[in-house]
Design a protein around this motif. Structure first.
Motif, PDB file in Angstrom:
ATOM      1  N   ASN A   1     -70.444  26.869  26.831  1.00 47.76           N
ATOM      2  CA  ASN A   1     -70.986  25.628  26.283  1.00 47.76           C
ATOM      3  C   ASN A   1     -70.032  24.450  26.457  1.00 47.76           C
ATOM      4  OD1 ASN A   1     -73.386  26.900  25.269  1.00 47.76           O
ATOM      5  ND2 ASN A   1     -72.139  27.757  23.615  1.00 47.76           N
ATOM      6  N   GLY A   2     -68.937  24.684  27.178  1.00 44.84           N
ATOM      7  CA  GLY A   2     -67.993  23.614  27.460  1.00 44.84           C
ATOM      8  C   GLY A   2     -66.951  23.387  26.394  1.00 44.84           C
ATOM      9  N   ASN A   3     -66.889  24.279  25.405  1.00 46.07           N
ATOM     10  CA  ASN A   3     -65.869  24.156  24.360  1.00 46.07           C
ATOM     11  C   ASN A   3     -64.561  24.806  24.794  1.00 46.07           C
ATOM     12  OD1 ASN A   3     -67.620  22.981  22.239  1.00 46.07           O
ATOM     13  ND2 ASN A   3     -68.660  24.964  22.370  1.00 46.07           N
ATOM     14  N   ASP A   4     -63.466  24.269  24.307  1.00 51.20           N
ATOM     15  CA  ASP A   4     -62.159  24.855  24.624  1.00 51.20           C
ATOM     16  C   ASP A   4     -62.073  26.274  24.078  1.00 51.20           C
ATOM     17  OD1 ASP A   4     -60.593  22.717  25.967  1.00 51.20           O
ATOM     18  OD2 ASP A   4     -61.035  21.628  24.112  1.00 51.20           O
ATOM     19  N   PHE A   5     -61.467  27.149  24.889  1.00 53.15           N
ATOM     20  CA  PHE A   5     -61.304  28.565  24.544  1.00 53.15           C
ATOM     21  C   PHE A   5     -59.882  28.922  24.957  1.00 53.15           C
ATOM     22  CE2 PHE A   5     -63.317  33.063  25.243  1.00 53.15           C
ATOM     23  CZ  PHE A   5     -62.904  33.438  23.987  1.00 53.15           C
ATOM     24  N   ILE A   6     -58.986  29.012  23.975  1.00 52.70           N
ATOM     25  CA  ILE A   6     -57.548  29.048  24.227  1.00 52.70           C
ATOM     26  C   ILE A   6     -56.927  30.239  23.503  1.00 52.70           C
ATOM     27  CG2 ILE A   6     -55.382  27.751  23.962  1.00 52.70           C
ATOM     28  CD1 ILE A   6     -57.247  25.213  23.677  1.00 52.70           C
TER      29      ILE A   6
ATOM     30  N   LYS B   1     -63.575  20.489  15.688  1.00 51.17           N
ATOM     31  CA  LYS B   1     -64.776  21.304  15.908  1.00 51.17           C
ATOM     32  C   LYS B   1     -64.456  22.750  16.273  1.00 51.17           C
ATOM     33  CE  LYS B   1     -65.391  20.085  20.800  1.00 51.17           C
ATOM     34  NZ  LYS B   1     -66.341  19.527  21.803  1.00 51.17           N
ATOM     35  N   LEU B   2     -63.163  23.056  16.436  1.00 50.48           N
ATOM     36  CA  LEU B   2     -62.746  24.407  16.827  1.00 50.48           C
ATOM     37  C   LEU B   2     -62.155  25.147  15.632  1.00 50.48           C
ATOM     38  CD1 LEU B   2     -61.019  23.532  20.232  1.00 50.48           C
ATOM     39  CD2 LEU B   2     -63.346  24.397  19.889  1.00 50.48           C
ATOM     40  N   MET B   3     -61.907  26.441  15.820  1.00 49.84           N
ATOM     41  CA  MET B   3     -61.292  27.280  14.794  1.00 49.84           C
ATOM     42  C   MET B   3     -60.099  28.004  15.412  1.00 49.84           C
ATOM     43  SD  MET B   3     -62.961  30.585  12.798  1.00 49.84           S
ATOM     44  CE  MET B   3     -64.296  29.620  12.095  1.00 49.84           C
ATOM     45  N   ASP B   4     -59.043  28.156  14.621  1.00 49.10           N
ATOM     46  CA  ASP B   4     -57.914  29.007  15.042  1.00 49.10           C
ATOM     47  C   ASP B   4     -57.916  30.291  14.230  1.00 49.10           C
ATOM     48  OD1 ASP B   4     -55.156  29.634  16.211  1.00 49.10           O
ATOM     49  OD2 ASP B   4     -54.797  29.722  14.041  1.00 49.10           O
ATOM     50  N   VAL B   5     -57.680  31.392  14.925  1.00 51.18           N
ATOM     51  CA  VAL B   5     -57.504  32.686  14.271  1.00 51.18           C
ATOM     52  C   VAL B   5     -56.137  33.226  14.663  1.00 51.18           C
ATOM     53  CG1 VAL B   5     -58.453  34.969  13.845  1.00 51.18           C
ATOM     54  CG2 VAL B   5     -60.001  33.080  14.452  1.00 51.18           C
ATOM     55  N   SER B   6     -55.297  33.482  13.675  1.00 49.80           N
ATOM     56  CA  SER B   6     -53.963  34.030  13.924  1.00 49.80           C
ATOM     57  C   SER B   6     -53.746  35.244  13.031  1.00 49.80           C
ATOM     58  CB  SER B   6     -52.899  32.954  13.687  1.00 49.80           C
ATOM     59  OG  SER B   6     -52.981  31.933  14.673  1.00 49.80           O
ATOM     60  N   ASN B   7     -52.513  35.683  12.940  1.00 47.33           N
ATOM     61  CA  ASN B   7     -52.197  36.928  12.242  1.00 47.33           C
ATOM     62  C   ASN B   7     -52.245  36.766  10.728  1.00 47.33           C
ATOM     63  OD1 ASN B   7     -50.283  36.219  14.659  1.00 47.33           O
ATOM     64  ND2 ASN B   7     -50.754  38.398  14.845  1.00 47.33           N
ATOM     65  N   GLY B   8     -52.446  37.895  10.045  1.00 44.96           N
ATOM     66  CA  GLY B   8     -52.431  37.880   8.591  1.00 44.96           C
ATOM     67  C   GLY B   8     -53.725  37.364   8.003  1.00 44.96           C
TER      68      GLY B   8
ATOM     69  N   GLY C   1     -61.173  28.648  19.421  1.00 42.40           N
ATOM     70  CA  GLY C   1     -62.474  28.600  20.059  1.00 42.40           C
ATOM     71  C   GLY C   1     -63.562  28.183  19.089  1.00 42.40           C
ATOM     72  N   ASP C   2     -64.765  28.168  19.586  1.00 46.10           N
ATOM     73  CA  ASP C   2     -65.941  27.837  18.772  1.00 46.10           C
ATOM     74  C   ASP C   2     -66.444  29.132  18.138  1.00 46.10           C
ATOM     75  OD1 ASP C   2     -68.058  26.421  17.688  1.00 46.10           O
ATOM     76  OD2 ASP C   2     -69.310  26.620  19.482  1.00 46.10           O
ATOM     77  N   TYR C   3     -65.652  29.640  17.208  1.00 48.47           N
ATOM     78  CA  TYR C   3     -65.883  30.967  16.649  1.00 48.47           C
ATOM     79  C   TYR C   3     -66.882  30.959  15.488  1.00 48.47           C
ATOM     80  CZ  TYR C   3     -61.719  32.838  19.066  1.00 48.47           C
ATOM     81  OH  TYR C   3     -60.817  33.254  19.997  1.00 48.47           O
ATOM     82  N   VAL C   4     -67.577  32.096  15.371  1.00 54.50           N
ATOM     83  CA  VAL C   4     -68.275  32.455  14.147  1.00 54.50           C
ATOM     84  C   VAL C   4     -67.710  33.800  13.711  1.00 54.50           C
ATOM     85  CG1 VAL C   4     -70.392  31.179  14.630  1.00 54.50           C
ATOM     86  CG2 VAL C   4     -70.159  33.525  15.460  1.00 54.50           C
ATOM     87  N   SER C   5     -67.923  34.157  12.451  1.00 52.57           N
ATOM     88  CA  SER C   5     -67.300  35.397  11.976  1.00 52.57           C
ATOM     89  C   SER C   5     -68.260  36.210  11.126  1.00 52.57           C
ATOM     90  CB  SER C   5     -66.030  35.090  11.178  1.00 52.57           C
ATOM     91  OG  SER C   5     -66.347  34.416   9.980  1.00 52.57           O
TER      92      SER C   5
ATOM     93  N   THR D   1     -58.635  16.181  13.061  1.00 51.25           N
ATOM     94  CA  THR D   1     -58.178  17.521  13.411  1.00 51.25           C
ATOM     95  C   THR D   1     -58.128  18.399  12.171  1.00 51.25           C
ATOM     96  OG1 THR D   1     -55.836  16.969  13.112  1.00 51.25           O
ATOM     97  CG2 THR D   1     -56.789  16.607  15.313  1.00 51.25           C
ATOM     98  N   LYS D   2     -58.018  19.698  12.387  1.00 44.45           N
ATOM     99  CA  LYS D   2     -57.907  20.652  11.290  1.00 44.45           C
ATOM    100  C   LYS D   2     -56.662  21.507  11.476  1.00 44.45           C
ATOM    101  CE  LYS D   2     -62.830  21.118  10.143  1.00 44.45           C
ATOM    102  NZ  LYS D   2     -63.989  22.059  10.081  1.00 44.45           N
ATOM    103  N   THR D   3     -56.061  21.881  10.364  1.00 46.56           N
ATOM    104  CA  THR D   3     -54.907  22.787  10.396  1.00 46.56           C
ATOM    105  C   THR D   3     -55.270  24.072   9.671  1.00 46.56           C
ATOM    106  OG1 THR D   3     -53.312  20.973  10.455  1.00 46.56           O
ATOM    107  CG2 THR D   3     -52.503  23.133   9.762  1.00 46.56           C
ATOM    108  N   TYR D   4     -55.200  25.170  10.425  1.00 44.72           N
ATOM    109  CA  TYR D   4     -55.463  26.502   9.873  1.00 44.72           C
ATOM    110  C   TYR D   4     -54.123  27.152   9.561  1.00 44.72           C
ATOM    111  CZ  TYR D   4     -60.350  26.186  11.330  1.00 44.72           C
ATOM    112  OH  TYR D   4     -61.666  25.807  11.472  1.00 44.72           O
TER     113      TYR D   4
END
Length: 551
Positions: A155-160, A195-202, A235-239, A214-217
């Motif tokens: 969909n053209g969203n960043d995926f990093i 518009k994106l989400m970050d998923v990291s450890n913990g 990415g443009d995540y759902v969970s 911007t958003k800070t996770y």
């Protein structure tokens, strides 16, 4: 030039089938000072013990840059005043402060040497804050040739995402980049487009929206974590989530995938509770209940990031739809979910001190695939799977690499290592004892960094025999031990050939259909029977060769 000539010589020997053990084992590869700075416990590392990281990262997709800071809390073990912090080119440190005062530092390749204001007092707990910026290395073939992967979804969203085992976490953030010293906990704050989400450890502590949109996770890790296990996934995540009722109670399992893949993930990720049930049976409780278990879609195949396993296997069974064993059993499970999650026990719970001992991660985890198969489809299925992956063994160089230079050994640490462990299981010859040994490894070395010697000594003690020659044969040599035999009347003469000094592994054989255990050494020995022996068959679960030398 000598380095390249040496590599060409080794390639020539391998390509021509020359198993020149001495040449291959010693290797003429020349290591540099940078290799030593990366791979050894330098005097600028040994004096301090890292306790906590507070990593703050701003990811800029528009220009593929990262800016940020890492506050490093440490305990002083010995009085000293120069600290090594690692950050790889083209990233750069812009400032280092302690107690609000700017410190001097100098760069030598990928290592920065920070001069503290004074010698640190033994026993004190201190902090330095390291500011940095740059355009990190782009991953070429992740996760094997890692870095940062910058892609777009359909969909053209960043995926990093990040992936950096071997290469080192210092490819994208400043740290003490040596596996021997594992940080005891950390906070990871990642600022990204809104518009994106970050998923990291913990576990996710909070999400803050800034004035610029911007958003800070912010994620908090409560358990010790190795550097390469730290990751970002943007990415443009759902969970969606579930609770697994495990050996230590309820385990929170959370899944993050791109929006368009939600329904496929809900079906494919049913593999996770199956994995947890099998591996808790074999290895003991999942090691990171406090930090949860997460499975996160990534723009590459996958990696064992602690409590944040990444997934890119296309929501299908096998390894990208293929069976690595060629037996059919490899299509009964999703390879990436099983293999990368297996690393939570062998890599993230039990972690090598030096990458030369990477077999501790990969041999046990590759072997875990067959244990998963066995748990659900029976022992014969599991052993058929592990024997099937033998076709991938190269026997090109020793499984253990060179120490203190960040050098891993042969890729045989996967398939040969798994078959070495399956062979050891035959020596134990007691399935419940074998399971106890595997669980004991994870409790004895819980949340620890270890050496090969520690693992060898533990297994020798538990098995009840000196396994040093056994490990010398399979980890430090490239030859396959060969059982030579010949018939004499009602007897068979036998010995080990193509083996290291002192190799005396017992082996199960069938004599005319009757199974017995022989105890070969390098000298000829004899086994007598009340009948004429006409056929010798070695138990196929032993990774050995056999040869009738009378023929």
């Amino acid at each position: 030039m000598k380095k390249y000539l040496s590599l060409l010589l080794i390639a020539f020997l391998i390509s021509n089938g020359i198993q020149a053990q001495g040449l291959l084992a010693k290797s003429d590869v020349i290591f540099t000072r940078q290799d030593s700075l990366r791979g050894s416990v330098t005097k600028e590392r040994v004096w301090w013990d890292v306790k906590h990281y507070n990593l703050e990262v701003k990811v800029n997709p528009l220009d593929s840059t990262i800016t940020g800071a890492n506050t490093i809390q440490y305990k002083v073990l010995q009085s000293y005043d120069v600290m090594q912090i690692d950050l790889q080119n083209p990233m750069e440190i812009t400032e280092v402060t302690q107690d609000g005062v700017a410190l001097k530092y100098k760069r030598e390749g990928n290592a920065f040497f920070i001069t503290l204001a004074s010698k640190q007092k033994t026993g004190a707990t201190k902090e330095v804050k390291v500011f940095y910026q740059g355009r990190p290395k782009v991953a070429v073939r992740p996760p094997w040739d890692g870095g940062i992967t910058w892609k777009k979804d359909q969909n053209g969203n960043d995926f990093i995402a990040s992936s950096c085992q071997g290469l080192g976490a210092s490819i994208w953030w400043p740290n003490k980049d040596h596996m021997y010293d594992e940080v005891e906990g950390m906070k990871i704050s990642v600022n990204i487009p809104g518009k994106l989400m970050d998923v990291s450890n913990g576990r996710l502590q909070n999400v803050k929206t800034l004035k610029d949109g911007t958003k800070t996770y912010t994620w908090v890790v409560k358990n010790p974590i190795n550097n390469y296990g730290v990751n970002i996934n943007i990415g443009d995540y759902v969970s969606f989530s579930e609770k697994y009722k495990g050996e230590k109670g309820d385990l929170d399992c959370q899944y993050y995938v791109l929006k368009d893949n939600l329904e496929k993930a809900k079906e494919q990720f049913k593999e996770v509770p199956r994995m947890l049930k099998a591996f808790e049976h074999w290895f003991g409780p999942y090691p990171f209940y406090e930090d949860s278990y997460k499975l996160v879609e990534a723009p590459y195949l996958g990696m064992e990031h602690q409590s944040c396993v990444t997934y890119g296997n296309g929501f299908q069974n096998g390894y990208l739809g293929r069976d690595l064993s060629g037996t059919g059993w490899g299509l009964k499970f999703d390879f990436i979910i099983i293999h990368e999650s297996g690393h939570e026990w062998f890599a993230n719970n039990i972690t090598y001190k030096d990458i030369a001992d990477m077999w501790i991660h990969e041999s046990f985890t590759c072997y875990s695939e067959s244990l998963f198969v066995e748990y659900y489809y029976g022992k014969d299925a599991g052993t058929e799977y592990v024997r099937g992956i033998r076709k991938n063994i190269q026997n090109d160089k020793p499984i253990i690499g060179h120490y203190d230079v960040n050098n891993e050994g042969s890729g045989d640490m996967y398939y040969k290592g798994a078959n070495m462990l399956n062979t050891l299981r035959q020596i134990v010859n007691d399935d419940e004892k074998w399971r106890t040994i595997l669980r004991g490894l994870n409790s004895t070395f819980y949340h620890q960094t270890v050496t090969t010697k520690q693992i060898e000594d533990y297994l020798s003690q538990q098995v009840g025999m000196d396994l040093n020659p056994f490990f010398n044969q399979y980890l430090r040599d490239i030859r396959i031990p060969t059982l030579e035999y010949t018939f004499q009347e009602n007897a068979v003469k036998y010995r080990w050939k193509n083996s290291v000094a002192g190799f005396d592994m017992p082996v199960k054989v069938s004599l005319n259909g009757t199974e017995v255990t022989l105890n070969p050494k390098s000298e000829w020995n004899e086994f007598t029977c009340p009948f004429k022996i006409e056929k010798v068959e070695v138990n196929k679960d032993f990774y050995v060769l056999s040869k009738n030398v009378a023929k």
